[in-house]
Each structure stands twice: as structure tokens, then as C-alpha cells.
Design an enzyme around this catalytic site. Structure first.
Site, PDB file in Angstrom:
ATOM      1  N   ARG A 176      -5.952  -4.806  -1.493  1.00  0.00           N
ATOM      2  CA  ARG A 176      -4.556  -4.081  -2.391  1.00  0.00           C
ATOM      3  C   ARG A 176      -5.034  -3.245  -3.628  1.00  0.00           C
ATOM      4  NH1 ARG A 176       0.192  -8.273  -0.517  1.00  0.00           N
ATOM      5  NH2 ARG A 176       0.499  -7.314   1.352  1.00  0.00           N
ATOM      6  N   HIS A 218      -0.251  -5.425   5.378  1.00  0.00           N
ATOM      7  CA  HIS A 218       0.835  -6.462   5.242  1.00  0.00           C
ATOM      8  C   HIS A 218       0.214  -7.907   5.558  1.00  0.00           C
ATOM      9  CE1 HIS A 218       4.478  -8.475   6.054  1.00  0.00           C
ATOM     10  NE2 HIS A 218       3.874  -8.972   7.340  1.00  0.00           N
ATOM     11  N   ASN A 269       0.803  -0.371   0.162  1.00  0.00           N
ATOM     12  CA  ASN A 269      -0.315  -1.210  -0.442  1.00  0.00           C
ATOM     13  C   ASN A 269      -1.343  -1.793   0.375  1.00  0.00           C
ATOM     14  OD1 ASN A 269       1.022  -2.927   1.148  1.00  0.00           O
ATOM     15  ND2 ASN A 269       2.004  -4.137  -0.475  1.00  0.00           N
ATOM     16  N   ARG A 329      -4.526 -14.208   2.261  1.00  0.00           N
ATOM     17  CA  ARG A 329      -3.986 -13.814   0.912  1.00  0.00           C
ATOM     18  C   ARG A 329      -4.818 -13.702  -0.273  1.00  0.00           C
ATOM     19  NH1 ARG A 329       0.788 -11.857   1.199  1.00  0.00           N
ATOM     20  NH2 ARG A 329       1.069 -12.561  -0.928  1.00  0.00           N
TER      21      ARG A 329
END
Length: 112
Positions: free
Chosen positions: A72, A85, A82, A52
Site C-alpha cells: 500500500r 484488499h 490502496n 497484513r
């Protein structure tokens, strides 16, 4: 690489149906079924948290401000397009990986 049909994209993203606005959900499934995609499964201690950080926030303008070197921020074109995923939760990561690597890879290829 994978190429998802609209129905496969809807199956993959059904967890978001009713959670995000309908227009955003429609854009998401449309984007996922618009062309080839690469699916990867990452396995490591704290991999969701670390991935993340690499990926950055969902909204690309937020990503540009908070994590300007994230994927992103660097490659996202819009909140729908973006660049990547990435799951929010380890449990969802297992479901995401299972969809691609257990379900899609094991289904019969369509006859041409």
C-alpha cells in the site's frame, strides 16, 4: 482475474456497509467494480498476520510512515485505491475466498 459488477462488489463488501462512512463504502464498491482484479487465496500458518505486514495499513499515508516498503505504501494512490484488499481476520479470509472461488467461479457465465 475477475470483473465484478456493482452488485457483486456490494455483495462482497456488505460486511462494511454501515461500519465505514457511506461515502467510503460507495467509493470502495465503485473501485472494486471499476475493472479487472486478481483474487488470491493464501494458506499458511499465521498467514493473515504475515500478509497484513506485507500489505501494510489501510490508510496509505500511515502505510508510508509505518511500513514504507509495504504494497500500500508503494502502490496505493488513496485510501480507497490502496492497491490491495486484505482481510483483518482469518474467518473473514475464508469468507472472502469463498465469495470468489466458490460463488463467483461456480455461477453460470452471462450469455453474450
Amino acid at each position: 482475474t475477475f470483473s465484478l459488477s456493482r452488485k457483486e462488489a456490494e455483495n462482497f463488501t456488505e460486511v462494511y456497509d454501515g461500519v465505514i462512512p457511506k461515502s467510503e463504502y460507495a467509493n470502495l464498491t465503485s473501485e472494486l467494480s471499476s475493472g479487472p482484479l486478481v483474487a488470491i487465496e493464501v494458506r499458511a500458518e499465521n498467514c493473515v498476520e504475515e500478509l497484513r505486514k506485507l500489505v501494510g495499513p489501510h490508510e496509505i499515508e500511515v502505510a508510508k510512515r509505518l511500513r514504507p516498503t509495504s504494497l500500500r505504501a508503494r502502490f496505493g494512490l488513496s485510501d480507497t485505491k490502496n492497491a490491495i484488499h486484505c482481510t483483518d481476520l482469518a474467518e473473514d479470509g475464508q469468507l472472502d475466498s469463498g465469495y470468489f472461488f466458490d460463488i463467483l467461479l461456480n455461477q453460470p457465465s452471462p450469455a453474450h
